[in-house]
Enzyme design. Structure first.
Site, PDB file in Angstrom:
ATOM      1  N   SER A 129       0.818  -1.207   0.000  1.00 53.54           N
ATOM      2  CA  SER A 129       0.000   0.000   0.000  1.00 53.54           C
ATOM      3  C   SER A 129       0.854   1.260   0.000  1.00 53.54           C
ATOM      4  O   SER A 129       1.939   1.280   0.587  1.00 53.54           O
ATOM      5  CB  SER A 129      -0.884  -0.009   1.254  1.00 53.54           C
ATOM      6  OG  SER A 129      -1.425   1.276   1.502  1.00 53.54           O
ATOM      7  N   TYR A 154      -2.045  -0.014  10.207  1.00 50.27           N
ATOM      8  CA  TYR A 154      -2.241  -0.605   8.870  1.00 50.27           C
ATOM      9  C   TYR A 154      -0.974  -0.453   8.033  1.00 50.27           C
ATOM     10  O   TYR A 154      -0.488  -1.410   7.420  1.00 50.27           O
ATOM     11  CB  TYR A 154      -3.425   0.074   8.165  1.00 50.27           C
ATOM     12  CG  TYR A 154      -3.580  -0.360   6.723  1.00 50.27           C
ATOM     13  CD1 TYR A 154      -3.997  -1.655   6.406  1.00 50.27           C
ATOM     14  CD2 TYR A 154      -3.281   0.506   5.665  1.00 50.27           C
ATOM     15  CE1 TYR A 154      -4.116  -2.071   5.082  1.00 50.27           C
ATOM     16  CE2 TYR A 154      -3.390   0.093   4.347  1.00 50.27           C
ATOM     17  CZ  TYR A 154      -3.812  -1.195   4.064  1.00 50.27           C
ATOM     18  OH  TYR A 154      -3.917  -1.600   2.750  1.00 50.27           O
TER      19      TYR A 154
END
Length: 322
Positions: A129, A154
């Site tokens: 990501s 995350y």
């Protein structure tokens, strides 16, 4: 490629995974899909995502959680390669429940890699990501930039995944491409994500709630372009034994939150009605992908503009709401 090639896709019922699974089947692959229907959002949406492939003769579905090991005995037949998309997603919820993100995104990824090593499966594409870049002061974000300051659980679990895949590459000569996705949007987008939420609010004539002043920006990338990039990365690991790469997949044209919302109102023919709220912790100021490496190694060339992608998303949303 020959039709016997088998790909294991984790997270096959999700937003990106379901589009990818359809494309792999269209290209003649046999696909083994794993998904646990994580309750982060409604199971019925993910079942809908899979509705086009469930009856396909070359698709084998396993409902399981990669945190456990029970899925491993359910994998039927040889596996040639793995595309690992499954993850607990969402920056804000990772701040509220970091342990769950460590379990799925780190422990689950290690379980998968250990299984691959045991089975002699040597080709992996891993979904990372753009959040690993944190509030990187330099733009555009390049794969060579330091990523040692994640600003959400995350983000750090995604960076940990990249380091884990390097470990398996180094020790067992696994061929790996880690893809850093930049703000993916399009049909089937998760309901917690901004574009999906905004479209629902505008359709219902509710004010759009915007965190901050609207000056944060994102490199919105259409899901079809992302899937094309994943398929190219999958071809790349097949053609390059013992390779390890980290590659950005983005649109390379950041758009401010204010512009995004204005475009949605314009496409939906409604008068803007925006409520400004304080900024949220863990959100990055901007994302901006340098895609030179993706272009060089994968011939990656995003083709769908933000406006066109939003038009397609709105049409999908309206058709679903009928």
């Amino acid at each position: 490629m020959h039709t016997a090639s088998s790909v294991l896709v984790t997270g096959c019922a999700g937003f990106i995974g379901s589009h990818l699974t359809e494309q792999l089947l269209q290209r003649g692959y046999r696909v083994i899909g794993i998904d646990n229907f994580d309750p982060f959002y409604d199971r019925t949406l993910k079942e809908e995502n899979l509705s086009n492939v469930l009856g396909h003769g070359q698709f084998h579905f396993i409902e399981a959680d990669i945190q456990g090991l029970d899925w491993q005995s359910q994998v039927v037949g040889p596996v040639d390669s793995v595309i690992h998309i499954a993850a607990k997603a969402g920056v804000r919820s990772s701040i509220e429940a970091p342990a769950a993100y460590v379990q799925t995104n780190i422990v689950g990824t290690n379980n998968l890699l250990a299984w691959m090593q045991g089975q002699g499966v040597g080709k992996l594409v891993f979904a990372s990501s753009s959040s690993v870049y944190g509030n990187n002061p330099k733009v555009p974000f390049s794969e060579n930039d330091a990523v040692e300051q994640p600003i959400s659980p995350y983000a750090f679990t995604k960076r940990a995944g990249e380091l884990l895949t390097y470990n398996y590459h180094h020790l067992y000569q696994m061929s790996v491409v880690n893809l850093r996705f930049f703000t993916v949007f399009g049909e089937r987008q998760r309901p917690d994500l901004a574009i999906n939420k905004f479209v629902r609010m505008i359709a219902a004539d509710q004010p759009v709630t915007m965190y901050g002043t609207g000056d944060t920006s994102r490199d919105y990338t259409y899901v079809g372009d992302i899937v094309t990039g994943i398929l190219a990365a999958h071809d790349y690991v097949a053609a390059h034994p013992n390779t390890y790469e980290i590659i950005n997949l983005g649109n390379s044209s950041p758009v401010s939150l204010q512009t995004l919302v204005d475009t949605l109102y314009d496409l939906m023919g409604k008068t803007p009605n925006i409520e400004y709220l304080p900024k949220q912790p863990g959100d990055v100021e901007r994302t901006f992908a340098d895609v030179a490496k993706a272009t060089r190694l994968l011939q990656y060339q995003p083709t769908v503009s933000l406006r066109e992608g939003l038009r397609r998303f709105i049409a999908w949303h309206e058709a679903k709401s009928l």
